[in-house]
Design a protein around this motif. Structure first.
Motif, PDB file in Angstrom:
ATOM      1  N   MET A 297      -0.561   2.853  -0.252  1.00 32.40           N
ATOM      2  CA  MET A 297      -1.469   3.033  -1.145  1.00 32.40           C
ATOM      3  C   MET A 297      -2.593   1.897  -1.956  1.00 32.40           C
ATOM      4  O   MET A 297      -3.474   2.652  -2.416  1.00 32.40           O
ATOM      5  CB  MET A 297      -0.646   3.850  -2.280  1.00 32.40           C
ATOM      6  N   GLU A 298      -1.698   1.077  -2.275  1.00 32.75           N
ATOM      7  CA  GLU A 298      -2.883  -0.015  -2.465  1.00 32.75           C
ATOM      8  C   GLU A 298      -3.934  -0.971  -2.157  1.00 32.75           C
ATOM      9  O   GLU A 298      -4.696  -0.783  -2.856  1.00 32.75           O
ATOM     10  CB  GLU A 298      -1.746  -1.497  -2.859  1.00 32.75           C
ATOM     11  N   ARG A 299      -3.390  -0.876  -1.019  1.00 30.43           N
ATOM     12  CA  ARG A 299      -4.764  -1.707   0.503  1.00 30.43           C
ATOM     13  C   ARG A 299      -5.272  -0.479   0.641  1.00 30.43           C
ATOM     14  O   ARG A 299      -6.869  -0.692   0.501  1.00 30.43           O
ATOM     15  CB  ARG A 299      -3.772  -1.728   1.848  1.00 30.43           C
ATOM     16  N   ASP A 300      -4.983   0.768  -0.181  1.00 27.93           N
ATOM     17  CA  ASP A 300      -6.579   2.124   0.202  1.00 27.93           C
ATOM     18  C   ASP A 300      -6.891   2.252  -0.831  1.00 27.93           C
ATOM     19  O   ASP A 300      -8.093   3.392  -1.136  1.00 27.93           O
ATOM     20  CB  ASP A 300      -5.768   3.087   0.858  1.00 27.93           C
ATOM     21  N   GLY A 301      -6.770   1.092  -2.232  1.00 24.78           N
ATOM     22  CA  GLY A 301      -7.610   1.369  -3.120  1.00 24.78           C
ATOM     23  C   GLY A 301      -6.841   2.010  -3.970  1.00 24.78           C
ATOM     24  O   GLY A 301      -7.836   2.120  -5.385  1.00 24.78           O
ATOM     25  N   VAL A 302      -5.978   1.954  -4.160  1.00 21.78           N
ATOM     26  CA  VAL A 302      -4.925   2.594  -5.739  1.00 21.78           C
ATOM     27  C   VAL A 302      -4.493   1.657  -6.355  1.00 21.78           C
ATOM     28  O   VAL A 302      -3.865   1.229  -6.013  1.00 21.78           O
ATOM     29  CB  VAL A 302      -4.060   3.619  -5.293  1.00 21.78           C
ATOM     30  N   THR A 303      -5.540   2.069  -7.325  1.00 25.25           N
ATOM     31  CA  THR A 303      -5.036   0.790  -8.348  1.00 25.25           C
ATOM     32  C   THR A 303      -3.192   1.354  -9.283  1.00 25.25           C
ATOM     33  O   THR A 303      -3.025   2.025  -9.822  1.00 25.25           O
ATOM     34  CB  THR A 303      -5.774   1.064  -9.664  1.00 25.25           C
ATOM     35  N   ALA A 304      -2.203   0.194  -9.014  1.00 29.61           N
ATOM     36  CA  ALA A 304      -1.509   0.419  -9.506  1.00 29.61           C
ATOM     37  C   ALA A 304      -0.708   0.970 -10.600  1.00 29.61           C
ATOM     38  O   ALA A 304      -0.059   1.529 -11.393  1.00 29.61           O
ATOM     39  CB  ALA A 304       0.249  -0.495  -8.733  1.00 29.61           C
ATOM     40  N   LYS A 305      -1.071  -0.027 -11.711  1.00 32.31           N
ATOM     41  CA  LYS A 305      -0.795   0.008 -13.242  1.00 32.31           C
ATOM     42  C   LYS A 305      -2.086   0.955 -13.947  1.00 32.31           C
ATOM     43  O   LYS A 305      -3.802   0.148 -13.575  1.00 32.31           O
ATOM     44  CB  LYS A 305      -1.281  -1.717 -13.997  1.00 32.31           C
ATOM     45  N   PRO A 306      -1.852   1.690 -14.330  1.00 29.81           N
ATOM     46  CA  PRO A 306      -2.603   2.517 -15.252  1.00 29.81           C
ATOM     47  C   PRO A 306      -3.492   1.741 -16.991  1.00 29.81           C
ATOM     48  O   PRO A 306      -2.026   1.063 -17.104  1.00 29.81           O
ATOM     49  CB  PRO A 306      -1.931   4.053 -15.318  1.00 29.81           C
ATOM     50  N   PRO A 307      -4.130   2.790 -17.658  1.00 28.76           N
ATOM     51  CA  PRO A 307      -4.429   2.084 -17.801  1.00 28.76           C
ATOM     52  C   PRO A 307      -3.830   3.126 -19.834  1.00 28.76           C
ATOM     53  O   PRO A 307      -2.515   3.147 -19.426  1.00 28.76           O
ATOM     54  CB  PRO A 307      -5.974   2.574 -18.710  1.00 28.76           C
TER      55      PRO A 307
END
Length: 519
Positions: A297-307
């Motif tokens: 998911m992170e490789r596909d652009g999902v940022t793991a840490k939310p604001p």
């Protein structure tokens, strides 16, 4: 009178009473006068004794500008705008500087050449205001670039205007293209890439790929952003490779561009993940947000840490849904239309997150059917509009006439307090129904005793965007009205002055159009 220059300087510093230069006689006052006379002679000698410097190269001849000259009245109008067009918001006189961007765009569209005498003032204001720089430099033409080479304060024109001009030439010349890409300033290279993407997207991508690994991270980000122009399936291999870039921002932009290609592999992966999270039950849409953000998911652009203040699962769900093709949902929900899908209840308070993600996907994929569905009826309170907040980005997807009609109905139903951003995305001049809706809403706000200064932004927008044909309708409202017992003190006078200023500005815009049209 004699003595060296150093002797004269020493006497001037110490005073003639303590030290007189050679040849200066008389009392103290006579000595002082003699010192000044000797200094005057010495200055002439020093200047005359200088050896002439080596003459530098003469400036190259300015390129010819074949465009027709401005009509005299339009030239005088431009001069007044550039040399003293501003005014305080405390009187009813129009502010010419606020109309300058519109005037420049109209003059540029008509193909006029800027008066040579006004080029310095044009360059000064283009340096100060980036919002009108493109029109100002295009209107100023080749003479402005010639002047910019002679004045360091105008070097921005060589980067902005010269880069665009150089790029326009290099697009058709492979040798000039390669030289500009290798040796040009960064702004010139961005301009070249953008121009080339319009004419030859594949050639632009090949040019970028050849030097990609050697570019700085911040430059790669800007180059990646330029690929939005002419984006197609042919860009997918390059963008897929960029998903492993060492810059997080470059990876995020590559993922965003891939998600705007509904047939891309990334969009397919996001659709599969989204389908596993969102499904349809008899009582409505059910959501099971991800419990973890894995490496894929992170490789596909999902940022793991939310604001801050945002839950992880909602944050991950939103990113998955906004990157999935919108065509996923009619297939997932039994062939329902976007309007029918948006109307479905969403269980367990997931509706704001799901609808907000659909809105972002709609803006990214420029889907008019989904934009209409999410906007809903302009007269409705709550519903989709409440979920997305300001709907201006969705409105920008719709055709101009449909956009103006939606905003006109919204203003008629809800007034102007929530409409400023929506009005800003409507085509100028505003359509007749939209113009009438805005003027009527301002009149209602005045009669209702509303705090007048809260509408100053809409008033300023109306000065630039209302059709000048509305001037007489507005003029009827400029007469001073009685103070509302529940209104702010002095509100009536403010409203009267504001309507007078709006009337005068609309009449001036009509006159300016006539001046530019004069042969």
């Amino acid at each position: 009178m004699g003595g060296t220059w150093e002797d004269l300087v020493g006497s001037a510093l110490l005073g003639t009473e303590r030290r007189r230069p050679a040849g200066v006689v008389g009392d103290a006052q006579e000595a002082a006068v003699g010192l000044l006379d000797a200094a005057a002679v010495g200055v002439v000698r020093r200047r005359a004794g200088l050896r002439p410097g080596t003459a530098g190269p003469r400036p190259k001849a300015v390129a010819a500008d074949p465009r027709p000259r401005l009509p005299d009245a339009a030239r005088r109008r431009l001069e007044s705008m550039l040399t003293g067009g501003g005014r305080s918001r405390q009187n009813a006189a129009p502010n010419l500087l606020e109309l300058l961007p519109q005037w420049l765009a109209a003059a540029r569209a008509r193909g006029y050449a800027a008066p040579p005498a006004l080029l310095p003032a044009l360059l000064d204001i283009a340096r100060a205001r980036t919002d009108l720089r493109a029109d100002a430099l295009a209107f100023a033409g080749p003479r402005a670039l010639w002047l910019a080479e002679l004045n360091p304060e105008w070097k921005f024109a060589l980067r902005a205007g010269g880069g665009a001009v150089g790029a326009g030439t290099a697009v058709a010349d492979s040798a000039a293209r390669a030289q500009l890409w290798e040796e040009g300033l960064f702004a010139e290279r961005v301009a070249l890439l953008t121009r080339l993407r319009q004419a030859d997207p594949a050639g632009a991508l090949a040019l970028l790929a050849a030097t990609w690994r050697g570019e700085r991270a911040e430059d790669r980000l800007m180059f990646m952003d330029a690929l939005r122009t002419g984006l197609s399936a042919a860009d997918e291999p390059f963008l897929e490779a960029a998903l492993t870039d060492r810059s997080r921002n470059v990876r995020a932009t590559a993922a965003e561009l891939l998600s705007a290609l509904p047939a891309s592999a990334l969009a397919g992966r996001m659709a599969e993940r989204s389908r596993s999270c969102v499904s349809l039950a008899p009582e409505g849409i059910t959501v099971e947000a991800p419990y973890a953000c894995d490496a894929a998911m992170e490789r596909d652009g999902v940022t793991a840490k939310p604001p801050n203040g945002r839950g992880e699962r909602a944050w991950w769900l939103g990113q998955l849904v906004e990157a999935a093709p919108l065509a996923t949902w009619p297939e997932r929900f039994g062939g329902r239309t976007p309007e029918q899908i948006v109307a479905l209840p969403v269980l367990d308070d997931w509706q704001p997150d799901l609808h907000a993600a659909w809105c972002r996907a709609t803006v990214r994929q420029r889907d008019t059917a989904w934009a209409r569905a999410l906007l809903g009826a302009p007269s409705a309170r709550g519903g989709p509009v409440a979920a997305i907040g300001d709907p201006a980005k969705l409105l920008a997807i719709l055709p101009a006439d449909e956009r103006a009609a939606w905003v006109a109905r919204f203003v008629a139903a809800h007034g102007l307090s929530e409409a400023f951003q929506m009005l800003g995305v409507c085509a100028v001049p505003w359509s007749a129904p939209l113009g009438r809706a805005v003027v009527d809403a301002l009149d209602i706000a005045r009669d209702g005793g509303s705090y007048p200064w809260s509408f100053s932004g809409v008033m300023g927008l109306a000065e630039r965007c209302l059709d000048p044909g509305c001037a007489e309708q507005v003029a009827l409202l400029s007469a001073a009205a009685e103070e509302s017992p529940n209104g702010s003190p002095g509100a009536g006078a403010y409203w009267s002055e504001a309507f007078q200023r709006l009337t005068a500005t609309l009449r001036l815009r009509a006159l300016m159009a006539e001046e530019l049209a004069a042969a």
